[in-house]
Scaffold this active site. Sequence first.
Site, PDB file in Angstrom:
ATOM      1  N   TYR A   1       0.863  -1.179   0.000  1.00 11.01           N
ATOM      2  CA  TYR A   1       0.000   0.000   0.000  1.00 11.01           C
ATOM      3  C   TYR A   1       0.896   1.224   0.000  1.00 11.01           C
ATOM      4  O   TYR A   1       1.885   1.284   0.743  1.00 11.01           O
ATOM      5  CB  TYR A   1      -0.877  -0.016   1.257  1.00 11.01           C
ATOM      6  CG  TYR A   1      -1.744   1.204   1.434  1.00 11.01           C
ATOM      7  CD1 TYR A   1      -3.068   1.202   1.009  1.00 11.01           C
ATOM      8  CD2 TYR A   1      -1.236   2.364   2.028  1.00 11.01           C
ATOM      9  CE1 TYR A   1      -3.870   2.325   1.165  1.00 11.01           C
ATOM     10  CE2 TYR A   1      -2.036   3.490   2.177  1.00 11.01           C
ATOM     11  CZ  TYR A   1      -3.353   3.468   1.753  1.00 11.01           C
ATOM     12  OH  TYR A   1      -4.125   4.578   1.906  1.00 11.01           O
TER      13      TYR A   1
ATOM     14  N   GLU B   1      -3.754   7.347  -3.883  1.00  9.08           N
ATOM     15  CA  GLU B   1      -3.687   6.110  -3.101  1.00  9.08           C
ATOM     16  C   GLU B   1      -3.536   4.924  -4.047  1.00  9.08           C
ATOM     17  O   GLU B   1      -4.385   4.706  -4.912  1.00  9.08           O
ATOM     18  CB  GLU B   1      -4.972   5.946  -2.276  1.00  9.08           C
ATOM     19  CG  GLU B   1      -4.964   4.706  -1.407  1.00  9.08           C
ATOM     20  CD  GLU B   1      -6.319   4.485  -0.725  1.00  9.08           C
ATOM     21  OE1 GLU B   1      -7.331   4.330  -1.420  1.00  9.08           O
ATOM     22  OE2 GLU B   1      -6.343   4.468   0.517  1.00  9.08           O
TER      23      GLU B   1
END
Length: 396
Positions: free
Chosen positions: A116, A204
């Site tokens: 991530y 993101e």
Amino acid sequence: MNVYEYQARDLLARYGLPIPAGAVASSPQQARDIAERLTGRPLVVKAQILAGGRGRGRFVSGFAGGVRLCKNPAEVESVAQAMLGGVLVTAQTGPEGRPVNKLLVAEAPRISRELYLAILIDREHRCPLLIGSSRGGVDIEEVAQKEPDAIQRLRIDFLSGLWPYQARELAGRMGLHGSLRNQVVDVAVRLYRFFCDCDASLVEINPLAIVENERIAVIDAKVGFDENALFRHPEIASYQDEVLEDPREAAAAKARLNYVGLSGNIGCLVNGAGLAMATMDILHRYGGEPANFLDVGGGADLERVTRAFDILLGDPKVRSVFVHIFGGILRCDLIARGMVEAISRLQPKVPIIVRLQGTNFEEGKEILEQSGLPIRTSDDLAEAARKAVEAAREAG
Ligand code: ADP
Ligand code: MG
């Protein structure tokens, strides 16, 4: 303003980020054509909606998953057939779901691990924040909640920017070594360049995946932009037409009006965001429901007032319009003249209630009252709000 994944990919690709080949489709045939042009196998078909959780989502039709792996172009076509025109419900859409009109068809490299990586604004510390985790994927929210130590953070100084050594340190804390660590540093630095150049408020990448041959790939991208900076990015601004699903908001964005669509039936036209919020509060106080938040701004001219009326009156739910103006730099007589012109041109069928206060409000009121138009004025806020609520109730 958030954009669709396929738009985010186009923008990010220009920054040299490792993005699997793919393109957007709006028909099953188009999806198949794209699949045939791609050389890698398997392929992935992804519903384009402005909400996450697609992988675990379900269509109202019962079809499972807004992200589906396919072996060949024929399968891509049949999956596209099932998704397009459907309504996808995910943990982020609410029970009503979102309509799916576009799909991303892309090559799907084999994923061995999901990381991530994100950059957002840390409001508390007033700086961009780089966030990384070796535990990416669909459960990141749960990881963040249950094992906060698995999430690494790095505050970025606006003036000095993100230096590779800082990104290296973060990638190390993510447990990465060697070539993987170098690749993640490279991705982070490029993402930060994108973030600054494009006035993004969020980028993101989840998952940022480790794929075949220990390569890193951007598998999913969520990107949001600061709306106040859109004027500097005409291309990103041009995405607005597509991403603003509420037609009222799309029209308002074109007119550069500060508008938020709501579900009530009283159209509100106010100058100043604080006054607009207070106006909505008082409508609620008297049992009314605003159809929108609208701040026409301190420098509203005839053009903007007309466009604002256009949007309010074009909303079929609106049963009355409440105009609430505090004249400061913007004089009430000027706005009254603008209103008379806009209203006589648009010939609205719904009652219009106006409260003017501040500079030249008496002249403004006189102009409205002598116009012969169906405008009700009031000096008192409570009384004006009550009239707007009653008018909407009677008409509704
Ligand atoms: P969302 O975040 O909306 O659920 P993603 O694109 O992140 O959508 O996909 C969700 C999950 O689907 C990913 O975390 C991954 O496990 C799986 N997935 C997505 N693309 C691929 C791919 N190319 N290959 C294998 N799995 C994939
Ligand atoms: Mg994702």
